[in-house]
Design an enzyme around this catalytic site. Structure first.
Site, PDB file in Angstrom:
ATOM      1  N   TYR A  33      22.448 -67.220  57.403  1.00 39.46           N
ATOM      2  CA  TYR A  33      21.922 -66.904  56.082  1.00 39.46           C
ATOM      3  C   TYR A  33      20.409 -67.069  56.051  1.00 39.46           C
ATOM      4  O   TYR A  33      19.808 -67.627  56.971  1.00 39.46           O
ATOM      5  CB  TYR A  33      22.580 -67.780  55.010  1.00 39.46           C
ATOM      6  CG  TYR A  33      22.104 -69.228  54.997  1.00 39.46           C
ATOM      7  CD1 TYR A  33      22.524 -70.134  55.967  1.00 39.46           C
ATOM      8  CD2 TYR A  33      21.208 -69.689  54.029  1.00 39.46           C
ATOM      9  CE1 TYR A  33      22.086 -71.452  55.954  1.00 39.46           C
ATOM     10  CE2 TYR A  33      20.769 -71.007  54.003  1.00 39.46           C
ATOM     11  CZ  TYR A  33      21.214 -71.886  54.971  1.00 39.46           C
ATOM     12  OH  TYR A  33      20.771 -73.185  54.966  1.00 39.46           O
ATOM     13  N   LYS A 146      20.079 -70.728  61.706  1.00 36.48           N
ATOM     14  CA  LYS A 146      20.346 -70.911  60.269  1.00 36.48           C
ATOM     15  C   LYS A 146      21.783 -70.483  59.976  1.00 36.48           C
ATOM     16  O   LYS A 146      22.058 -69.469  59.333  1.00 36.48           O
ATOM     17  CB  LYS A 146      19.326 -70.139  59.417  1.00 36.48           C
ATOM     18  CG  LYS A 146      19.173 -70.756  58.025  1.00 36.48           C
ATOM     19  CD  LYS A 146      17.897 -70.316  57.381  1.00 36.48           C
ATOM     20  CE  LYS A 146      17.778 -70.720  55.923  1.00 36.48           C
ATOM     21  NZ  LYS A 146      17.921 -72.143  55.638  1.00 36.48           N
ATOM     22  N   GLU A 179      15.187 -83.795  60.371  1.00 36.52           N
ATOM     23  CA  GLU A 179      14.736 -83.047  59.186  1.00 36.52           C
ATOM     24  C   GLU A 179      15.653 -83.408  58.028  1.00 36.52           C
ATOM     25  O   GLU A 179      16.607 -84.177  58.190  1.00 36.52           O
ATOM     26  CB  GLU A 179      14.783 -81.538  59.457  1.00 36.52           C
ATOM     27  CG  GLU A 179      16.190 -81.048  59.778  1.00 36.52           C
ATOM     28  CD  GLU A 179      16.269 -79.567  60.109  1.00 36.52           C
ATOM     29  OE1 GLU A 179      15.462 -78.785  59.571  1.00 36.52           O
ATOM     30  OE2 GLU A 179      17.157 -79.199  60.892  1.00 36.52           O
ATOM     31  N   LEU A 205      15.544 -76.782  62.124  1.00 36.90           N
ATOM     32  CA  LEU A 205      15.303 -75.402  61.701  1.00 36.90           C
ATOM     33  C   LEU A 205      13.790 -75.225  61.581  1.00 36.90           C
ATOM     34  O   LEU A 205      13.117 -76.060  60.964  1.00 36.90           O
ATOM     35  CB  LEU A 205      15.958 -75.136  60.343  1.00 36.90           C
ATOM     36  CG  LEU A 205      15.799 -73.686  59.891  1.00 36.90           C
ATOM     37  CD1 LEU A 205      16.777 -72.793  60.642  1.00 36.90           C
ATOM     38  CD2 LEU A 205      16.011 -73.558  58.397  1.00 36.90           C
TER      39      LEU A 205
END
Ligand code: PDD
Length: 285
Positions: A33, A146, A179, A205
């Protein structure tokens, strides 16, 4: 939610938008996505998001559902039909519909869906201070893709919410922050260096906002190092913030219940927030 969704070639009322129960996104989280900001009716950082979508698809060997040029038209049409001026557009590509079986199907066509959400980006770009907790990173070994497989992110995000926090900073087995669950993590160290984890090792990411902040920080000659930092370093940091498409530069003033610096957004965070807000305005000027 916007009133109209795009589902595999059709614009349909949001309440009636549906995919088949044997869509591999539903069965195996076999899909990817993107979330793009829409500001003053325009797509923000479109080339970066499309490049990353292409990379995610290639890594998982999912074909493009339509050509990138057609996707650009479809995104604009989805925005137009929803009369969206400020907010986000979500797009998802799965490997498609096939009878449940683990290997890739021979004949499934990739499925594309899109939805929009209205959001006041003006308040967000103001950089509302926030709190985070730290949690073990329980994700798979490819967070650089992702993928829609976001269960560990959802579990950590729920934990953050229950702790009254906006985000959970995930920590790898060696004690280094990777993250957030939906954003990248940054600190200004005790020595005054701006720090964020490098995207090279496929452990995070590579945020589009992250790349934008790296650009503006370099241009502003901010002292910068891309390396992992520990939770102990976060606790000693002068400043902390997080970045994402929907948060821009968001100051982090508390980690695990302890103040970062003096508990106020710091000068470098505010400077970068201002530069990112200016960059946003420049894209729609
Ligand atoms: N999240 N890290 C993770 C795990 C993310 O899910 C995201 C984005 C980011 C920031 O990337 P970018 O700057 O390109 O938005 C970092 C989106 C917004 C989401 O899942 O809603």
């Amino acid at each position: 939610m916007g009133r109209i969704a795009y589902v595999n070639g059709r614009y349909v009322p949001h309440a009636e938008a549906a995919v088949h129960i044997e869509d591999r996104g539903y069965q195996f989280a076999d899909g990817v996505y993107e979330v793009l900001a829409v500001y003053k009716g325009k797509l923000i950082d479109e080339p970066g998001h499309i490049e990353r979508l292409d990379r995610s698809l290639r890594e998982l060997r999912i074909d493009w559902p339509v050509t990138p040029r057609v996707l650009a038209v479809l995104m604009r049409e989805t925005i137009r039909r929803n009369r969206l001026t400020d907010g986000t557009i979500y797009l998802q590509v799965t490997r498609g519909v096939a009878s449940r079986s683990h290997p890739f199907p021979d004949d499934a066509a990739p499925a594309l869906v899109m939805t929009v959400k209205a959001k006041d980006l003006n308040t967000l770009k103001g950089g509302i201070p926030t709190k985070v907790i730290t949690v073990p990173d329980q994700r798979w070994a490819r967070p650089d893709i992702k993928s829609v497989a976001l269960l560990p992110n959802c579990l950590a995000q729920q934990q953050a919410k229950e702790a009254g926090c906006y985000e959970a900073w995930q920590v790898d087995r060696d004690g280094y922050v990777t993250e957030g669950t939906m954003s990248n993590a940054w600190i200004v160290s005790a020595k005054g260096e701006l720090m964020t984890r490098s995207a090279d090792g496929n452990t995070i990411l590579n945020g589009i906002t992250r790349l934008a902040v790296l650009d503006v920080a370099k241009a502003a000659k901010v002292k910068l190092v891309q390396r992992p930092f520990t939770v102990a370093e976060v606790k000693k940091a002068r400043e902390a913030f997080l970045t994402s498409t929907t948060s821009f530069v968001k100051p982090v003033v508390e980690v695990d219940g302890r103040k970062v610096g003096n508990g106020e957004p710091g000068p470098i965070t505010r400077q970068l927030g201002k530069l990112i807000a200016e960059r946003l305005e420049a894209q729609v000027a």
